[in-house]
Design a protein around this motif. Structure first.
Motif, PDB file in Angstrom:
ATOM      1  N   TYR A 128       0.826  -1.207   0.000  1.00  0.00           N
ATOM      2  CA  TYR A 128       0.000   0.000   0.000  1.00  0.00           C
ATOM      3  C   TYR A 128       0.862   1.259   0.000  1.00  0.00           C
ATOM      4  N   THR A 129       2.016   1.188   0.660  1.00  0.00           N
ATOM      5  CA  THR A 129       2.958   2.313   0.622  1.00  0.00           C
ATOM      6  C   THR A 129       3.440   2.556  -0.803  1.00  0.00           C
ATOM      7  N   ALA A 130       3.731   1.467  -1.513  1.00  0.00           N
ATOM      8  CA  ALA A 130       4.143   1.595  -2.917  1.00  0.00           C
ATOM      9  C   ALA A 130       3.034   2.217  -3.756  1.00  0.00           C
ATOM     10  N   LEU A 131       1.799   1.770  -3.554  1.00  0.00           N
ATOM     11  CA  LEU A 131       0.676   2.347  -4.294  1.00  0.00           C
ATOM     12  C   LEU A 131       0.561   3.841  -4.026  1.00  0.00           C
ATOM     13  N   GLY A 132       0.725   4.236  -2.759  1.00  0.00           N
ATOM     14  CA  GLY A 132       0.672   5.653  -2.427  1.00  0.00           C
ATOM     15  C   GLY A 132       1.765   6.440  -3.114  1.00  0.00           C
ATOM     16  N   GLY A 133       2.968   5.880  -3.143  1.00  0.00           N
ATOM     17  CA  GLY A 133       4.078   6.560  -3.813  1.00  0.00           C
ATOM     18  C   GLY A 133       3.840   6.720  -5.302  1.00  0.00           C
ATOM     19  N   ILE A 134       3.275   5.709  -5.932  1.00  0.00           N
ATOM     20  CA  ILE A 134       2.979   5.767  -7.372  1.00  0.00           C
ATOM     21  C   ILE A 134       1.902   6.804  -7.659  1.00  0.00           C
ATOM     22  N   LYS A 135       0.839   6.764  -6.872  1.00  0.00           N
ATOM     23  CA  LYS A 135      -0.266   7.706  -7.097  1.00  0.00           C
ATOM     24  C   LYS A 135       0.192   9.151  -6.920  1.00  0.00           C
ATOM     25  N   ASP A 136       1.034   9.384  -5.924  1.00  0.00           N
ATOM     26  CA  ASP A 136       1.491  10.747  -5.653  1.00  0.00           C
ATOM     27  C   ASP A 136       2.492  11.231  -6.707  1.00  0.00           C
ATOM     28  N   SER A 137       3.450  10.385  -7.057  1.00  0.00           N
ATOM     29  CA  SER A 137       4.549  10.822  -7.918  1.00  0.00           C
ATOM     30  C   SER A 137       4.239  10.746  -9.407  1.00  0.00           C
ATOM     31  N   TYR A 139       0.752   9.750 -10.879  1.00  0.00           N
ATOM     32  CA  TYR A 139      -0.615  10.054 -11.301  1.00  0.00           C
ATOM     33  C   TYR A 139      -1.155  11.343 -10.686  1.00  0.00           C
ATOM     34  N   TRP A 140      -0.377  11.992  -9.829  1.00  0.00           N
ATOM     35  CA  TRP A 140      -0.776  13.242  -9.180  1.00  0.00           C
ATOM     36  C   TRP A 140      -2.108  13.078  -8.440  1.00  0.00           C
ATOM     37  N   ASP A 141      -2.313  11.909  -7.890  1.00  0.00           N
ATOM     38  CA  ASP A 141      -3.529  11.602  -7.145  1.00  0.00           C
ATOM     39  C   ASP A 141      -3.213  11.719  -5.656  1.00  0.00           C
ATOM     40  N   GLU A 142      -3.203  12.933  -5.161  1.00  0.00           N
ATOM     41  CA  GLU A 142      -2.807  13.172  -3.773  1.00  0.00           C
ATOM     42  C   GLU A 142      -3.763  12.520  -2.791  1.00  0.00           C
ATOM     43  N   SER A 143      -5.065  12.653  -3.009  1.00  0.00           N
ATOM     44  CA  SER A 143      -6.037  12.078  -2.074  1.00  0.00           C
ATOM     45  C   SER A 143      -5.942  10.549  -2.050  1.00  0.00           C
ATOM     46  N   GLY A 144      -5.736   9.952  -3.234  1.00  0.00           N
ATOM     47  CA  GLY A 144      -5.568   8.504  -3.292  1.00  0.00           C
ATOM     48  C   GLY A 144      -4.315   8.057  -2.575  1.00  0.00           C
ATOM     49  N   ALA A 145      -3.230   8.830  -2.722  1.00  0.00           N
ATOM     50  CA  ALA A 145      -1.970   8.496  -2.054  1.00  0.00           C
ATOM     51  C   ALA A 145      -2.131   8.566  -0.538  1.00  0.00           C
ATOM     52  N   VAL A 146      -2.759   9.627  -0.060  1.00  0.00           N
ATOM     53  CA  VAL A 146      -2.956   9.793   1.386  1.00  0.00           C
ATOM     54  C   VAL A 146      -3.778   8.634   1.950  1.00  0.00           C
ATOM     55  N   LYS A 147      -4.810   8.225   1.212  1.00  0.00           N
ATOM     56  CA  LYS A 147      -5.637   7.103   1.650  1.00  0.00           C
ATOM     57  C   LYS A 147      -4.810   5.828   1.782  1.00  0.00           C
ATOM     58  N   ASP A 148      -3.942   5.585   0.787  1.00  0.00           N
ATOM     59  CA  ASP A 148      -3.095   4.381   0.835  1.00  0.00           C
ATOM     60  C   ASP A 148      -2.084   4.458   1.972  1.00  0.00           C
ATOM     61  N   PHE A 149      -1.491   5.633   2.179  1.00  0.00           N
ATOM     62  CA  PHE A 149      -0.519   5.779   3.258  1.00  0.00           C
ATOM     63  C   PHE A 149      -1.180   5.541   4.620  1.00  0.00           C
ATOM     64  N   LYS A 150      -2.357   6.096   4.817  1.00  0.00           N
ATOM     65  CA  LYS A 150      -3.048   5.924   6.092  1.00  0.00           C
ATOM     66  C   LYS A 150      -3.410   4.452   6.321  1.00  0.00           C
ATOM     67  N   HIS A 151      -3.828   3.784   5.259  1.00  0.00           N
ATOM     68  CA  HIS A 151      -4.164   2.365   5.389  1.00  0.00           C
ATOM     69  C   HIS A 151      -2.919   1.548   5.698  1.00  0.00           C
ATOM     70  N   ALA A 152      -1.796   1.908   5.069  1.00  0.00           N
ATOM     71  CA  ALA A 152      -0.532   1.206   5.341  1.00  0.00           C
ATOM     72  C   ALA A 152      -0.131   1.363   6.803  1.00  0.00           C
ATOM     73  N   GLU A 168       6.457  13.560   2.448  1.00  0.00           N
ATOM     74  CA  GLU A 168       6.773  14.277   1.220  1.00  0.00           C
ATOM     75  C   GLU A 168       5.496  14.752   0.522  1.00  0.00           C
ATOM     76  N   THR A 169       4.460  13.935   0.553  1.00  0.00           N
ATOM     77  CA  THR A 169       3.174  14.349  -0.008  1.00  0.00           C
ATOM     78  C   THR A 169       2.662  15.594   0.716  1.00  0.00           C
ATOM     79  N   LEU A 170       2.774  15.598   2.041  1.00  0.00           N
ATOM     80  CA  LEU A 170       2.335  16.750   2.825  1.00  0.00           C
ATOM     81  C   LEU A 170       3.190  17.978   2.527  1.00  0.00           C
ATOM     82  N   LEU A 171       4.493  17.764   2.354  1.00  0.00           N
ATOM     83  CA  LEU A 171       5.403  18.865   2.051  1.00  0.00           C
ATOM     84  C   LEU A 171       5.027  19.550   0.748  1.00  0.00           C
ATOM     85  N   TYR A 172       4.811  18.747  -0.294  1.00  0.00           N
ATOM     86  CA  TYR A 172       4.489  19.308  -1.603  1.00  0.00           C
ATOM     87  C   TYR A 172       3.098  19.930  -1.636  1.00  0.00           C
TER      88      TYR A 172
END
Length: 212
Positions: A128-137, A139-152, A168-172
């Motif tokens: 799930y961490t990997a999915l969050g990293g992919i979505k953020d970096s 697909y520019w899907d910040e909300s999807g990335a945050v959801k995956d990170f929280k689930h992880a 890093e998502t929060l920083l950007y």
């Protein structure tokens, strides 16, 4: 504690449960299941996985390619080893950042690997961490990335990379104080990480904590 390498996962589970008992911590059935989980039956594959993690943590181009090779060997040795797929997915995510790989060559492959890891183990925080990293970096899907990170984090509060990438998502997103808090959690788990320490300094600077 004494034991043989072939019983490493049993030994690890016994140590964890005895520590919990000493701390008078009541473990839920789900927590016990996680503690007793054996990620692979093949210790050679597990060796390759650990070597991959060690090389990946260095982040140099040479070590990243070593990590990629080790994770691939782990998968070749045990094609059902979910953690190895997640490790290789995370490796692909970092290749465009450190080795100038084309994102279009790296991130779709990382997505395939992360999904394969979840197919093998749907509770794997690293995937799930990997999915969050992919979505953020990619697909520019910040909300999807945050959801995956929280689930992880819910699945495994001790995977430091989750806090790192979430920060890093929060920083950007301009959430400097929140990003500092998140990278601080990563440092609690791995206080000697040069990556986490340098990012903590950068994020503290942006949060106007110039004495940190």
């Amino acid at each position: 504690f004494k034991g043989q390498w072939k019983d490493i996962f049993i030994l690890r589970a016994n140590i964890t449960k005895k520590i919990a008992a000493k701390l008078q911590t009541i473990l839920s059935p789900e927590e016990i299941k996680k503690i007793e989980n054996e990620p692979t039956q093949d210790l050679e594959a597990y060796d390759y996985y650990l070597l991959g993690r060690n090389s990946w943590n260095h982040r140099s181009s040479e070590e990243l390619f070593k990590a990629k090779s080790f994770f691939e060997k782990a998968i070749d040795t045990d094609p059902e080893f979910a953690l190895a797929y997640a490790g290789l997915a995370q490796c692909y995510i970092t290749l465009p950042m450190y080795v100038s790989w084309r994102p279009g060559d790296a991130y779709p492959q990382a997505m395939t690997l992360a999904l394969k890891a979840l197919e093998l183990d749907s509770t794997l925080a690293e995937a799930y961490t990997a999915l969050g990293g992919i979505k953020d970096s990619y697909y520019w899907d910040e909300s999807g990335a945050v959801k995956d990170f929280k689930h992880a984090i819910e699945l495994n509060p001790n995977h430091s990379t989750t806090y790192h990438w979430y920060s890093e998502t929060l920083l950007y997103s301009g959430l400097f104080r929140e990003s500092v808090e998140m990278i601080s959690l990563a440092l609690k788990i791995d206080p000697l990480s040069p990556i986490f320490n340098s990012l903590y300094g950068l994020q503290s600077y942006y949060d106007n904590q110039k004495d940190s």
